[in-house]
Design an enzyme around this catalytic site. Structure first.
Site, PDB file in Angstrom:
ATOM      1  N   HIS A  35       0.873  -1.173   0.000  1.00 25.61           N
ATOM      2  CA  HIS A  35       0.000   0.000   0.000  1.00 25.61           C
ATOM      3  C   HIS A  35       0.913   1.227   0.000  1.00 25.61           C
ATOM      4  O   HIS A  35       1.729   1.397   0.926  1.00 25.61           O
ATOM      5  CB  HIS A  35      -0.914  -0.023   1.225  1.00 25.61           C
ATOM      6  CG  HIS A  35      -1.866  -1.184   1.208  1.00 25.61           C
ATOM      7  ND1 HIS A  35      -2.020  -2.050   2.262  1.00 25.61           N
ATOM      8  CD2 HIS A  35      -2.690  -1.619   0.214  1.00 25.61           C
ATOM      9  CE1 HIS A  35      -2.923  -2.975   1.937  1.00 25.61           C
ATOM     10  NE2 HIS A  35      -3.333  -2.739   0.697  1.00 25.61           N
ATOM     11  N   HIS A  82       3.257  -3.359   6.987  1.00 26.01           N
ATOM     12  CA  HIS A  82       2.172  -2.406   6.703  1.00 26.01           C
ATOM     13  C   HIS A  82       1.997  -1.449   7.880  1.00 26.01           C
ATOM     14  O   HIS A  82       2.533  -1.670   8.968  1.00 26.01           O
ATOM     15  CB  HIS A  82       0.835  -3.161   6.533  1.00 26.01           C
ATOM     16  CG  HIS A  82       0.749  -3.949   5.274  1.00 26.01           C
ATOM     17  ND1 HIS A  82      -0.110  -3.627   4.238  1.00 26.01           N
ATOM     18  CD2 HIS A  82       1.399  -5.073   4.880  1.00 26.01           C
ATOM     19  CE1 HIS A  82       0.021  -4.509   3.266  1.00 26.01           C
ATOM     20  NE2 HIS A  82       0.944  -5.401   3.623  1.00 26.01           N
ATOM     21  N   GLU A 105       1.367  -5.218  11.084  1.00 24.57           N
ATOM     22  CA  GLU A 105       0.795  -3.871  11.182  1.00 24.57           C
ATOM     23  C   GLU A 105       1.602  -3.115  12.226  1.00 24.57           C
ATOM     24  O   GLU A 105       1.662  -3.518  13.394  1.00 24.57           O
ATOM     25  CB  GLU A 105      -0.685  -3.948  11.577  1.00 24.57           C
ATOM     26  CG  GLU A 105      -1.568  -4.636  10.548  1.00 24.57           C
ATOM     27  CD  GLU A 105      -1.755  -3.821   9.261  1.00 24.57           C
ATOM     28  OE1 GLU A 105      -1.389  -2.623   9.255  1.00 24.57           O
ATOM     29  OE2 GLU A 105      -2.251  -4.391   8.272  1.00 24.57           O
ATOM     30  N   GLU A 148       1.763   3.670   3.100  1.00 23.43           N
ATOM     31  CA  GLU A 148       2.145   3.126   4.409  1.00 23.43           C
ATOM     32  C   GLU A 148       3.656   3.272   4.563  1.00 23.43           C
ATOM     33  O   GLU A 148       4.440   2.357   4.277  1.00 23.43           O
ATOM     34  CB  GLU A 148       1.648   1.675   4.512  1.00 23.43           C
ATOM     35  CG  GLU A 148       0.116   1.647   4.433  1.00 23.43           C
ATOM     36  CD  GLU A 148      -0.499   0.253   4.507  1.00 23.43           C
ATOM     37  OE1 GLU A 148       0.243  -0.736   4.649  1.00 23.43           O
ATOM     38  OE2 GLU A 148      -1.736   0.181   4.411  1.00 23.43           O
TER      39      GLU A 148
HETATM   40  O1  LIG Z   1      -6.137  -0.202   8.290  1.00 22.54           O
HETATM   41  C1  LIG Z   1      -6.747  -0.814   7.439  1.00 22.54           C
HETATM   42  O2  LIG Z   1      -7.995  -0.745   7.326  1.00 22.54           O
HETATM   43  C2  LIG Z   1      -6.008  -1.733   6.485  1.00 22.54           C
HETATM   44  C3  LIG Z   1      -4.568  -1.985   6.839  1.00 22.54           C
HETATM   45  C4  LIG Z   1      -4.041  -3.060   5.894  1.00 22.54           C
HETATM   46  O3  LIG Z   1      -3.603  -2.741   4.841  1.00 22.54           O
HETATM   47  N1  LIG Z   1      -4.179  -4.316   6.312  1.00 22.54           N
HETATM   48  C5  LIG Z   1      -3.892  -5.425   5.468  1.00 22.54           C
HETATM   49  C6  LIG Z   1      -4.088  -6.724   6.215  1.00 22.54           C
HETATM   50  C7  LIG Z   1      -3.751  -7.920   5.352  1.00 22.54           C
HETATM   51  C8  LIG Z   1      -4.067  -9.256   6.018  1.00 22.54           C
HETATM   52  O4  LIG Z   1      -5.224  -9.454   6.427  1.00 22.54           O
HETATM   53  O5  LIG Z   1      -3.147 -10.089   6.096  1.00 22.54           O
HETATM   54  C9  LIG Z   1      -4.844  -5.385   4.269  1.00 22.54           C
HETATM   55  O6  LIG Z   1      -6.019  -5.055   4.478  1.00 22.54           O
HETATM   56  O7  LIG Z   1      -4.399  -5.673   3.163  1.00 22.54           O
HETATM   57 ZN    ZN Z   2      -1.451  -2.093   4.238  1.00 19.97          ZN
END
Ligand SMILES: O=C(O)CCC(=O)N[C@@H](CCC(=O)O)C(=O)O
Ligand code: ZN
Length: 342
Positions: A61, A156, A220, A64
Site C-alpha cells: 500500500h 504495513h 501492522e 504506508e
Molecule cells: O487499516 C486498514 O484498514 C487496512 C490496513 C491493511 O492494509 N491491512 C492489510 C491486512 C492484510 C491481512 O489481512 O493479512 C490489508 O487489508 O491488506
Molecule cells: Zn497495508
C-alpha cells in the site's frame, strides 16, 4: 556512476522509475551479490549464505510509509557494508507509483491480488501487473534452493489508530501448527498481538505461506503517516530483530513469553455489498475497540450486522473499500493454550 553507487539510494532510484528499472548486478562489501530484478525489487546474496531465505516487503500500500522508511534504512546499511549480509534477502518496495502519489492504491488494492487473483476477470490495472510480477520474484527467490527456512514479513501500517499499536496477521494455515519460534520472533520485535486468519485470502503473506510453506505474516506497525512524519524509534525492536536475522545465521529470538502474547480469532467478517454500505460507529473508532453482544455494526440496504459473541472487537473498519471487499473484521480473544503450536 558505478553500479554500487546507483544502489546507494535504491528506493529513490526505484521511485524515479516507478514502472520499470533495468536489471543490474554488482558486488557489495564482503562479497555479497546485489541484483536488481525490477524497480523496487533487490536480491542480496552473500557468498556463503546461512539457511534462512528472507523476503521483506513494504509499500504494497503506497501510503504506508513507516515500513518503507525502515526498509530503506536497513538496505542502506547493507549496501554500505556497515551491516553484514549473511542470509539471502529479497527486499520488495511494492507500489512505487502509489508512494509517489501518496496513495494506498492507484486502481485497486494490491493486497487482494495475490495467489492468482490478479488474473481473474477482465481488468488490467497497474496493481494487477505488479502483483503478478511480485509473485514471480518471490517464486524465483524461494525456488532457488530447497532446504532453507523460508520467511516473509510483509510490513504495513493501519489506516486507523489502534488500541494495540502493533499486531501481526497470521495467514490461514489449513490446520498446520502455528510456529512458536515465529511467535517468539514477533514478541522480540515488539509485537504482542496476533490475529489468526480463519480462511484463505488473496494477501501477499498468504501467498508465500501457502505456495512456499514460508513463515509469512502481515505486520501492522502503527498508523499511516506521510513520508518524514514517522517516529521510527517505535520500530527499534523490529529493526533490531531483522538486522539480527540478516547478519547472524545463529541468531534466535528469546523464548516465547506466553503470558504476554494476546491472540485473537475472527468471529465475523463484514463485506461491503454496495455503495449504500455504512458503518454504525464513528470514523475515529480505533482498531481493537470492543462492542457488546447485539450492538449494530454496519448496514447495507436491508442487511444489518450485529455483534454475535458476548464481546467482539473491530479491526480494519473501512467503509471506503470497493463493493465486494472486506469492510471490517470482528475478533475475539483466543487462549494460546488452545492453539496447535509447533
Ligand atoms: O487499516 C486498514 O484498514 C487496512 C490496513 C491493511 O492494509 N491491512 C492489510 C491486512 C492484510 C491481512 O489481512 O493479512 C490489508 O487489508 O491488506
Ligand atoms: Zn497495508
Amino acid at each position: 556512476m558505478t553500479q554500487t553507487h546507483k544502489l546507494a539510494d535504491f528506493l529513490a532510484l526505484s521511485r524515479e522509475h516507478p514502472r520499470y528499472l533495468a536489471p543490474l548486478e554488482c558486488e557489495l562489501p564482503h562479497g555479497t551479490r546485489a541484483e536488481v530484478w525490477d524497480t523496487g525489487v533487490l536480491c542480496l546474496e552473500p557468498a556463503s549464505p546461512g539457511e534462512r531465505d528472507l523476503v521483506i516487503s513494504c509499500g504494497i500500500h503506497g501510503n504506508e510509509t513507516a515500513p518503507i522508511e525502515l526498509c530503506e534504512a536497513l538496505l542502506k546499511r547493507l549496501i554500505a557494508g556497515s551491516l553484514l549480509c549473511r542470509q539471502r534477502v529479497l527486499f520488495i518496495f511494492g507500489n512505487l507509483a502509489g508512494m509517489n502519489a501518496g496513495r494506498r492504491e492507484l486502481d485497486e488494492n494490491m493486497n487482494r491480488l495475490f495467489s492468482g487473483a490478479h488474473a481473474q476477470g477482465e481488468r488490467i490495472t497497474q496493481e494487477r501487473k505488479r502483483a503478478a510480477l511480485l509473485e514471480s520474484y518471490v517464486t524465483r527467490f524461494f525456488s532457488a534452493r530447497g532446504n532453507s527456512e523460508r520467511l516473509h514479513y510483509d510490513l504495513h501500517t493501519a489506516i486507523r489508530p489502534s488500541q494495540r499499536e502493533k499486531f501481526a496477521v497470521y495467514p490461514f494455515l489449513h490446520g498446520a501448527a502455528y510456529s512458536a519460534s515465529q511467535l517468539a520472533f514477533l514478541q522480540a520485535s515488539g509485537i504482542n498481538t496476533v490475529l489468526l486468519a480463519h480462511a484463505p485470502t488473496s494477501t501477499f503473506s498468504y501467498f508465500s505461506a501457502r505456495r512456499f510453506n514460508a513463515h509469512a505474516f502481515t505486520l501492522e506497525l502503527g498508523k499511516v503517516m506521510p513520508f518524514g512524519k514517522n517516529d521510527l524509534t517505535r520500530l527499534t525492536e523490529l529493526a533490531g530483530c531483522l538486522e539480527a536475522l540478516i547478519s547472524d545465521p545463529a541468531w534466535q529470538p528469546p523464548a516465547l513469553q506466553p503470558a504476554q502474547l494476546e491472540v485473537f480469532g475472527i468471529s465475523q467478517e463484514i463485506f461491503k455489498q454496495s455503495e449504500h454500505f455504512r458503518l454504525a460507529f464513528a470514523s475515529n473508532v480505533s482498531n481493537f475497540t470492543s462492542f457488546t453482544q447485539g450492538d449494530l455494526l454496519a448496514t447495507d440496504e436491508q442487511q444489518h450486522w450485529h455483534v454475535k459473541a458476548s464481546q467482539e472487537a473491530v479491526v480494519f473498519p473501512n467503509a471506503d473499500v470497493a463493493p465486494g471487499h472486506r469492510a471490517a473484521l470482528m475478533v475475539v480473544p483466543l487462549p494460546l493454550a488452545d492453539l496447535p503450536l509447533g
